[in-house]
Design an enzyme around this catalytic site. Sequence first.
Site, PDB file in Angstrom:
ATOM      1  N   HIS A 136       0.811  -1.237   0.000  1.00 37.48           N
ATOM      2  CA  HIS A 136       0.000   0.000   0.000  1.00 37.48           C
ATOM      3  C   HIS A 136       0.838   1.278   0.000  1.00 37.48           C
ATOM      4  O   HIS A 136       0.285   2.367  -0.111  1.00 37.48           O
ATOM      5  CB  HIS A 136      -0.932   0.044   1.213  1.00 37.48           C
ATOM      6  CG  HIS A 136      -1.969  -1.050   1.236  1.00 37.48           C
ATOM      7  ND1 HIS A 136      -2.816  -1.278   0.174  1.00 37.48           N
ATOM      8  CD2 HIS A 136      -2.286  -1.966   2.168  1.00 37.48           C
ATOM      9  CE1 HIS A 136      -3.611  -2.306   0.469  1.00 37.48           C
ATOM     10  NE2 HIS A 136      -3.306  -2.748   1.677  1.00 37.48           N
ATOM     11  N   ASP A 172      -2.788 -10.941  -2.014  1.00 38.79           N
ATOM     12  CA  ASP A 172      -3.240 -10.387  -0.735  1.00 38.79           C
ATOM     13  C   ASP A 172      -4.727 -10.023  -0.887  1.00 38.79           C
ATOM     14  O   ASP A 172      -5.173  -9.660  -1.972  1.00 38.79           O
ATOM     15  CB  ASP A 172      -2.410  -9.121  -0.472  1.00 38.79           C
ATOM     16  CG  ASP A 172      -2.598  -8.530   0.922  1.00 38.79           C
ATOM     17  OD1 ASP A 172      -1.676  -8.667   1.741  1.00 38.79           O
ATOM     18  OD2 ASP A 172      -3.658  -7.921   1.177  1.00 38.79           O
ATOM     19  N   HIS A 174      -6.266  -7.481   0.047  1.00 31.93           N
ATOM     20  CA  HIS A 174      -6.451  -6.056  -0.263  1.00 31.93           C
ATOM     21  C   HIS A 174      -5.784  -5.732  -1.605  1.00 31.93           C
ATOM     22  O   HIS A 174      -4.744  -6.314  -1.939  1.00 31.93           O
ATOM     23  CB  HIS A 174      -5.835  -5.182   0.826  1.00 31.93           C
ATOM     24  CG  HIS A 174      -6.457  -5.379   2.182  1.00 31.93           C
ATOM     25  ND1 HIS A 174      -5.963  -6.272   3.089  1.00 31.93           N
ATOM     26  CD2 HIS A 174      -7.530  -4.801   2.764  1.00 31.93           C
ATOM     27  CE1 HIS A 174      -6.709  -6.241   4.187  1.00 31.93           C
ATOM     28  NE2 HIS A 174      -7.672  -5.357   4.021  1.00 31.93           N
TER      29      HIS A 174
END
Lengths: 393, 223
Positions: A136, A172, A174
């Site tokens: 991220h 993942d 996300h």
Amino acid sequence: MSRVASALVWDPAVTGYKFRPDHPFNPRRLELAVSLIEALGLVDDDRARVVAPRPATEAELLAVHSREYLEAVKRFSGGADLSGAHRWGLGTDDTPIFAGMHEITSLVSGATIRAAELVMRGEVTRAFSICGGLHHAHRDRASGFCVYSDLAAAIAWIRREHGGKVMYIDYDAHHGDGVQGIFYDDPDVLTLSLHESGRYLFPGTGFVDELGEGDGYGYSLNVPLEAFTEDDSWLDIHRKLIPEVMEAYRPDVVVLQSGCDGHALDPLTHLRASTRLYEETTRIVCEAADRVCGGRVVATGGGGYAVWEVVPRAWTLVWGALSGQEVPNHIPHAWLDRWQGEAPVMLPRFVRDAEEDHKPVPRRAEIEATNRRTLDSLRRQALPLIRGWGLGF
Amino acid sequence: MLVKKRMTHDPVVVSPRHSLADALRLTRERRIRHLPVVDEGVLVGMVSDRDVRTALPSPITEPDAERVAFLERTPVSAIMRADVDSIGPLDTVEDAAKLMRRRRISALPVVDAHGAVLGILSESDVLDAFVEILGPANASSRLEIGMADRAGELARAMRVIGEERGVNICSLMVPPGTAGERRVAIVHVSTIDPRETIAALEAAGFEVGWPSLESDLRQEGAA
């Protein structure tokens, strides 16, 4: 299964990447995973060895982060006044500031670059930077537990030192928004993220129509999965899409983010995978890489918040698949004795989930149909672009 | 939201004296469907690629050479729709959308007080605007919060998130409900881990859905 020269990049020092005692991104999971890998005899001094990381240099970080952001992290890391930290995504509940943050995050980034070095220099075929996977982090902003992008720094290192094309795969739960954003206009880095739909889940992006921009159009791929997707539907997509894209793109190396927070027991997402997904997907990736790019895979960890029950088992299976070793199913008593006292839950006795432990999702048929539509839509849009049948080239 | 924020500025225009061939070429090259027709700086009509195709003689009755000649010799003024609806830059996108629905048109020219064309607002622009409103502005998790339709309830929920938990709210939408009934607020909160926020809201008496309050979208929902 035959053993493959592999390296597990690890040093207990990386567990210093820790925000707060009660923070969900808990480095204890790394110790649990590595100690389980060791207890099962899956590392040795020869074909499956442990290699220490080295810190990333500033130049390596500046290849993917702005100078202003790097200086801000260093200031806060050294104890500077926190005013203005929010502008950089720091000092939030998700990504609080801690002393020495710059140094430890440089070490985590260096671990993944080290993994890339080992693979690209031919010392091993696969490497696993288990502490990495901070997908991220953006060019000039921290987000969702991630300060520096070890993944982007390692990809940039590969591009600079060796050229060639990099395929980034991220399963993942996300969306891998940071890595996608950093290489959004770059046709030499193809990013493929499979994750729970951003309709409900953080970060709220990763839809099929995010295909890249400029020269990179067609080289950002996203499969947003329905909430409550289970193994069969998810694996079906991995089996169809990963080899197909890899064979169309023909990368020189694969970078794999293997966050295990799509497991049914994970508290931060709504996916319903079992440990089977992690073992089989890693095999799918490695087999496709064997055919296309000499088997070269640089893997990292990532999300995974069922710290005691899931992460050690999932990443042991990932390591087993990467290094071509069959993972025994019984968890050694010594490992259970070492950790059970500290664990807030009963530790599982087996590495793999038993099928009868899985509670079927009532809406399965509908979820599977929606996921199939999503896959078809992505294939229709992206494959012609990757194969060059698109806008006249 | 104002039309000027969402319209395409300085769109491609044609004059009424341009040939249909010119108009068709422009729509193809620029990948657009609608062309405002402008004479002496003022909007006088609209023409679309579909209008041109409809006017074109049939390939069954006419040879291709004749069809090409038709396109070359016919001016835009012969087939354009004159006296068209238009909208101003300071009108709202909602008004534009209503006008487009009522008149069944898929693009509106945006004009100033003198009739000069400032932009064009298409169906796609309107859809993009609504998608943006419905979606999150920043990296966030989406919660649905069920609450009584009473003064102070929405404010109380927002205080739990923003003040008690210190979590930033990056978007808020409360679709209309029937008065006196339960309302559902759709809130994007900028955190990857909304568990404590959810617990605090539930402790304050709110019902929270993550991913959803819709029973059909929850795991325990009916098959």
